[in-house]
Write a protein that holds these residues in place. Sequence first.
Motif, PDB file in Angstrom:
ATOM      1  N   ASP A  67       0.835  -1.212   0.000  1.00 48.17           N
ATOM      2  CA  ASP A  67       0.000   0.000   0.000  1.00 48.17           C
ATOM      3  C   ASP A  67       0.869   1.260   0.000  1.00 48.17           C
ATOM      4  OD1 ASP A  67      -2.242  -1.614   0.015  1.00 48.17           O
ATOM      5  OD2 ASP A  67      -2.624  -1.359   2.168  1.00 48.17           O
ATOM      6  N   LYS A  68       1.941   1.254   0.795  1.00 52.56           N
ATOM      7  CA  LYS A  68       2.850   2.401   0.813  1.00 52.56           C
ATOM      8  C   LYS A  68       3.537   2.567  -0.543  1.00 52.56           C
ATOM      9  CE  LYS A  68       3.891   2.173   5.754  1.00 52.56           C
ATOM     10  NZ  LYS A  68       4.945   1.905   6.750  1.00 52.56           N
ATOM     11  N   SER A  69       3.940   1.453  -1.126  1.00 54.17           N
ATOM     12  CA  SER A  69       4.586   1.493  -2.435  1.00 54.17           C
ATOM     13  C   SER A  69       3.622   2.037  -3.497  1.00 54.17           C
ATOM     14  CB  SER A  69       5.063   0.089  -2.823  1.00 54.17           C
ATOM     15  OG  SER A  69       5.703   0.108  -4.073  1.00 54.17           O
ATOM     16  N   SER A  70       2.391   1.562  -3.456  1.00 53.25           N
ATOM     17  CA  SER A  70       1.382   2.031  -4.416  1.00 53.25           C
ATOM     18  C   SER A  70       1.131   3.525  -4.275  1.00 53.25           C
ATOM     19  CB  SER A  70       0.071   1.267  -4.221  1.00 53.25           C
ATOM     20  OG  SER A  70       0.235  -0.085  -4.516  1.00 53.25           O
ATOM     21  N   ALA A  71       1.096   4.005  -3.034  1.00 55.26           N
ATOM     22  CA  ALA A  71       0.859   5.441  -2.793  1.00 55.26           C
ATOM     23  C   ALA A  71       2.007   6.275  -3.360  1.00 55.26           C
ATOM     24  CB  ALA A  71       0.688   5.699  -1.299  1.00 55.26           C
ATOM     25  N   GLU A  72       3.235   5.822  -3.156  1.00 51.29           N
ATOM     26  CA  GLU A  72       4.394   6.560  -3.700  1.00 51.29           C
ATOM     27  C   GLU A  72       4.385   6.530  -5.219  1.00 51.29           C
ATOM     28  OE1 GLU A  72       6.632   8.499  -2.276  1.00 51.29           O
ATOM     29  OE2 GLU A  72       5.901   8.116  -0.248  1.00 51.29           O
ATOM     30  N   LEU A  73       4.090   5.364  -5.791  1.00 50.20           N
ATOM     31  CA  LEU A  73       4.074   5.255  -7.250  1.00 50.20           C
ATOM     32  C   LEU A  73       2.975   6.125  -7.852  1.00 50.20           C
ATOM     33  CD1 LEU A  73       5.690   3.839  -9.447  1.00 50.20           C
ATOM     34  CD2 LEU A  73       3.987   2.017  -9.423  1.00 50.20           C
ATOM     35  N   ALA A  74       1.875   6.273  -7.131  1.00 50.90           N
ATOM     36  CA  ALA A  74       0.774   7.120  -7.609  1.00 50.90           C
ATOM     37  C   ALA A  74       1.184   8.596  -7.667  1.00 50.90           C
ATOM     38  CB  ALA A  74      -0.443   6.954  -6.710  1.00 50.90           C
TER      39      ALA A  74
END
Length: 103
Positions: free
Chosen positions: A39-46
Amino acid sequence: MEAEAFDVRKAYERIARLLSMIKEMAAHEEARGAQVNIDKSSAELAMAVPEEEPFESVKYMDRALSFAHHAINDLLLGKGSRLHNPADYERHYNSIHPFKEDW
């Protein structure tokens, strides 16, 4: 940085594919710890928008990749395996990680 805008967009796509594979594995393994890092990775990638700001996006992509590595480690811990170490990859494939000077 020696990369071109095209290289940044290509890297973004590769990170997105990697994250997708990690998500799939975490769902299959029901790994809650990994899901937090995913979830943290997805937020950064977004936050990365390589089409508009390719070089500004690199910092978000780097953070996304870092959280993805943590998720991989969470999955490996769940299996009782040795932790993932990016430096091992570098030695094995004789490659140099980008942003190594920032480690």
